[in-house]
Design a protein around this motif. Sequence first.
Motif, PDB file in Angstrom:
ATOM      1  N   ILE A  11      10.324  16.539  -2.265  1.00  0.00           N
ATOM      2  CA  ILE A  11      10.316  15.104  -1.985  1.00  0.00           C
ATOM      3  C   ILE A  11      10.672  14.911  -0.519  1.00  0.00           C
ATOM      4  O   ILE A  11      11.674  15.450  -0.035  1.00  0.00           O
ATOM      5  CB  ILE A  11      11.327  14.362  -2.874  1.00  0.00           C
ATOM      6  CG1 ILE A  11      11.016  14.632  -4.336  1.00  0.00           C
ATOM      7  CG2 ILE A  11      11.324  12.870  -2.569  1.00  0.00           C
ATOM      8  CD1 ILE A  11      12.135  14.313  -5.280  1.00  0.00           C
ATOM      9  N   TYR A  12       9.847  14.144   0.179  1.00  0.00           N
ATOM     10  CA  TYR A  12      10.073  13.872   1.592  1.00  0.00           C
ATOM     11  C   TYR A  12      10.146  12.366   1.784  1.00  0.00           C
ATOM     12  O   TYR A  12       9.187  11.656   1.509  1.00  0.00           O
ATOM     13  CB  TYR A  12       8.935  14.445   2.447  1.00  0.00           C
ATOM     14  CG  TYR A  12       8.760  15.930   2.261  1.00  0.00           C
ATOM     15  CD1 TYR A  12       9.542  16.830   2.973  1.00  0.00           C
ATOM     16  CD2 TYR A  12       7.825  16.432   1.359  1.00  0.00           C
ATOM     17  CE1 TYR A  12       9.394  18.200   2.797  1.00  0.00           C
ATOM     18  CE2 TYR A  12       7.670  17.799   1.180  1.00  0.00           C
ATOM     19  CZ  TYR A  12       8.453  18.671   1.894  1.00  0.00           C
ATOM     20  OH  TYR A  12       8.305  20.013   1.717  1.00  0.00           O
ATOM     21  N   LYS A  13      11.294  11.898   2.234  1.00  0.00           N
ATOM     22  CA  LYS A  13      11.448  10.474   2.525  1.00  0.00           C
ATOM     23  C   LYS A  13      10.995  10.228   3.956  1.00  0.00           C
ATOM     24  O   LYS A  13      11.160  11.083   4.825  1.00  0.00           O
ATOM     25  CB  LYS A  13      12.892  10.032   2.328  1.00  0.00           C
ATOM     26  CG  LYS A  13      13.315  10.056   0.874  1.00  0.00           C
ATOM     27  CD  LYS A  13      14.649   9.407   0.689  1.00  0.00           C
ATOM     28  CE  LYS A  13      14.947   9.337  -0.802  1.00  0.00           C
ATOM     29  NZ  LYS A  13      16.083   8.486  -1.087  1.00  0.00           N
ATOM     30  N   THR A  14      10.454   9.040   4.177  1.00  0.00           N
ATOM     31  CA  THR A  14       9.959   8.696   5.501  1.00  0.00           C
ATOM     32  C   THR A  14      11.117   8.492   6.472  1.00  0.00           C
ATOM     33  O   THR A  14      12.206   8.083   6.084  1.00  0.00           O
ATOM     34  CB  THR A  14       9.085   7.438   5.444  1.00  0.00           C
ATOM     35  OG1 THR A  14       8.523   7.229   6.725  1.00  0.00           O
ATOM     36  CG2 THR A  14       9.880   6.220   5.049  1.00  0.00           C
ATOM     37  N   ILE A  15      10.844   8.813   7.712  1.00  0.00           N
ATOM     38  CA  ILE A  15      11.817   8.581   8.777  1.00  0.00           C
ATOM     39  C   ILE A  15      11.124   7.675   9.790  1.00  0.00           C
ATOM     40  O   ILE A  15      10.154   8.077  10.418  1.00  0.00           O
ATOM     41  CB  ILE A  15      12.250   9.897   9.450  1.00  0.00           C
ATOM     42  CG1 ILE A  15      12.897  10.809   8.424  1.00  0.00           C
ATOM     43  CG2 ILE A  15      13.174   9.626  10.616  1.00  0.00           C
ATOM     44  CD1 ILE A  15      13.234  12.180   8.938  1.00  0.00           C
ATOM     45  N   CYS A 114       6.489   3.368   0.130  1.00  0.00           N
ATOM     46  CA  CYS A 114       7.526   3.444   1.158  1.00  0.00           C
ATOM     47  C   CYS A 114       7.234   4.552   2.168  1.00  0.00           C
ATOM     48  O   CYS A 114       8.064   4.867   3.004  1.00  0.00           O
ATOM     49  CB  CYS A 114       8.884   3.684   0.505  1.00  0.00           C
ATOM     50  SG  CYS A 114       8.955   5.239  -0.420  1.00  0.00           S
ATOM     51  N   ASP A 115       6.045   5.148   2.076  1.00  0.00           N
ATOM     52  CA  ASP A 115       5.601   6.282   2.897  1.00  0.00           C
ATOM     53  C   ASP A 115       6.304   7.583   2.532  1.00  0.00           C
ATOM     54  O   ASP A 115       6.158   8.578   3.225  1.00  0.00           O
ATOM     55  CB  ASP A 115       5.755   6.019   4.399  1.00  0.00           C
ATOM     56  CG  ASP A 115       4.671   5.090   4.919  1.00  0.00           C
ATOM     57  OD1 ASP A 115       3.586   5.057   4.313  1.00  0.00           O
ATOM     58  OD2 ASP A 115       4.921   4.409   5.930  1.00  0.00           O
ATOM     59  N   GLY A 116       7.086   7.583   1.446  1.00  0.00           N
ATOM     60  CA  GLY A 116       7.648   8.827   0.962  1.00  0.00           C
ATOM     61  C   GLY A 116       6.526   9.713   0.435  1.00  0.00           C
ATOM     62  O   GLY A 116       5.468   9.231   0.024  1.00  0.00           O
ATOM     63  N   LEU A 117       6.754  10.990   0.459  1.00  0.00           N
ATOM     64  CA  LEU A 117       5.741  11.951   0.039  1.00  0.00           C
ATOM     65  C   LEU A 117       6.327  12.839  -1.044  1.00  0.00           C
ATOM     66  O   LEU A 117       7.448  13.330  -0.920  1.00  0.00           O
ATOM     67  CB  LEU A 117       5.326  12.792   1.249  1.00  0.00           C
ATOM     68  CG  LEU A 117       3.979  13.450   1.239  1.00  0.00           C
ATOM     69  CD1 LEU A 117       2.873  12.419   1.121  1.00  0.00           C
ATOM     70  CD2 LEU A 117       3.796  14.271   2.500  1.00  0.00           C
ATOM     71  N   TYR A 118       5.564  13.028  -2.084  1.00  0.00           N
ATOM     72  CA  TYR A 118       5.965  13.841  -3.225  1.00  0.00           C
ATOM     73  C   TYR A 118       4.942  14.968  -3.310  1.00  0.00           C
ATOM     74  O   TYR A 118       3.770  14.727  -3.600  1.00  0.00           O
ATOM     75  CB  TYR A 118       5.909  12.936  -4.462  1.00  0.00           C
ATOM     76  CG  TYR A 118       6.621  13.404  -5.694  1.00  0.00           C
ATOM     77  CD1 TYR A 118       7.961  13.129  -5.887  1.00  0.00           C
ATOM     78  CD2 TYR A 118       5.939  14.064  -6.704  1.00  0.00           C
ATOM     79  CE1 TYR A 118       8.609  13.506  -7.057  1.00  0.00           C
ATOM     80  CE2 TYR A 118       6.582  14.445  -7.866  1.00  0.00           C
ATOM     81  CZ  TYR A 118       7.914  14.164  -8.033  1.00  0.00           C
ATOM     82  OH  TYR A 118       8.559  14.538  -9.191  1.00  0.00           O
ATOM     83  N   VAL A 119       5.342  16.189  -3.006  1.00  0.00           N
ATOM     84  CA  VAL A 119       4.431  17.333  -3.027  1.00  0.00           C
ATOM     85  C   VAL A 119       4.845  18.233  -4.181  1.00  0.00           C
ATOM     86  O   VAL A 119       5.964  18.742  -4.205  1.00  0.00           O
ATOM     87  CB  VAL A 119       4.472  18.117  -1.697  1.00  0.00           C
ATOM     88  CG1 VAL A 119       3.517  19.296  -1.744  1.00  0.00           C
ATOM     89  CG2 VAL A 119       4.146  17.205  -0.520  1.00  0.00           C
ATOM     90  N   VAL A 120       3.934  18.394  -5.141  1.00  0.00           N
ATOM     91  CA  VAL A 120       4.223  19.235  -6.300  1.00  0.00           C
ATOM     92  C   VAL A 120       3.211  20.368  -6.326  1.00  0.00           C
ATOM     93  O   VAL A 120       2.005  20.144  -6.265  1.00  0.00           O
ATOM     94  CB  VAL A 120       4.149  18.446  -7.626  1.00  0.00           C
ATOM     95  CG1 VAL A 120       4.487  19.348  -8.798  1.00  0.00           C
ATOM     96  CG2 VAL A 120       5.080  17.257  -7.582  1.00  0.00           C
ATOM     97  N   THR A 121       3.720  21.582  -6.399  1.00  0.00           N
ATOM     98  CA  THR A 121       2.858  22.752  -6.567  1.00  0.00           C
ATOM     99  C   THR A 121       3.121  23.319  -7.950  1.00  0.00           C
ATOM    100  O   THR A 121       4.250  23.298  -8.446  1.00  0.00           O
ATOM    101  CB  THR A 121       3.156  23.830  -5.510  1.00  0.00           C
ATOM    102  OG1 THR A 121       4.544  24.140  -5.553  1.00  0.00           O
ATOM    103  CG2 THR A 121       2.771  23.357  -4.125  1.00  0.00           C
ATOM    104  N   THR A 122       2.073  23.785  -8.567  1.00  0.00           N
ATOM    105  CA  THR A 122       2.176  24.427  -9.860  1.00  0.00           C
ATOM    106  C   THR A 122       1.516  25.792  -9.706  1.00  0.00           C
ATOM    107  O   THR A 122       0.323  25.879  -9.431  1.00  0.00           O
ATOM    108  CB  THR A 122       1.472  23.593 -10.948  1.00  0.00           C
ATOM    109  OG1 THR A 122       1.996  22.270 -10.907  1.00  0.00           O
ATOM    110  CG2 THR A 122       1.695  24.163 -12.315  1.00  0.00           C
ATOM    111  N   THR A 123       2.310  26.846  -9.852  1.00  0.00           N
ATOM    112  CA  THR A 123       1.829  28.200  -9.609  1.00  0.00           C
ATOM    113  C   THR A 123       1.871  29.005 -10.898  1.00  0.00           C
ATOM    114  O   THR A 123       2.847  28.929 -11.643  1.00  0.00           O
ATOM    115  CB  THR A 123       2.710  28.896  -8.551  1.00  0.00           C
ATOM    116  OG1 THR A 123       2.856  28.034  -7.433  1.00  0.00           O
ATOM    117  CG2 THR A 123       2.113  30.215  -8.110  1.00  0.00           C
TER     118      THR A 123
END
Length: 174
Positions: A11-15, A114-123
């Motif tokens: 999870i990446y919140k915007t700055i 809110c420009d937050g980014l949610y990056v999910v990887t499934t391996t």
Amino acid sequence: MQWTHSPLIRIYKTIGNNNEETTTLETLKSSLSRTLVPYYPLAGRLHWIHGGRLELHCNAKGTKVMEAYSIEKLDELGDFAPTEAIEDLVPKVDYGSPIEDWPLLLVQVTRFSCDGLYVVTTTCHTMGDGWSAANFFNAWAKLAREDELEEYEIPFHDHTILRSPEPLTPPCFL
């Protein structure tokens, strides 16, 4: 080793004011493409062989990358407990299809209002352990920052060096 997929959520919140939506997604995709060159087995497919064993075909069938947008804000998702809303953010594998059709790596990037980014990887868990996954994600992050991988950061896939010399000599005890 399980042959199911394991999700990893970042999870990446915007700055500040971030209007680089396209650039961020393109950077993730292009750096992933560059990362899959040395980590080419993740772009292959598994298939069953005799004896109920799995074999990896390094056939460059690729990974699956999905982009999504949510009108919600990251803060509205609470503590990210496993709810239906959170599960929708995780890429799904169709385990009803033949294993030869399963991507070994799936990525879903969800941008929030809110420009937050949610990056999910499934391996696919068969492809490695936590250590190898960490090495892959560190390499991906490094390439996303436009750095280059050092020689020691590139995986070595030639397992033939582990073979014993032919013929094997029995041990001698004196």
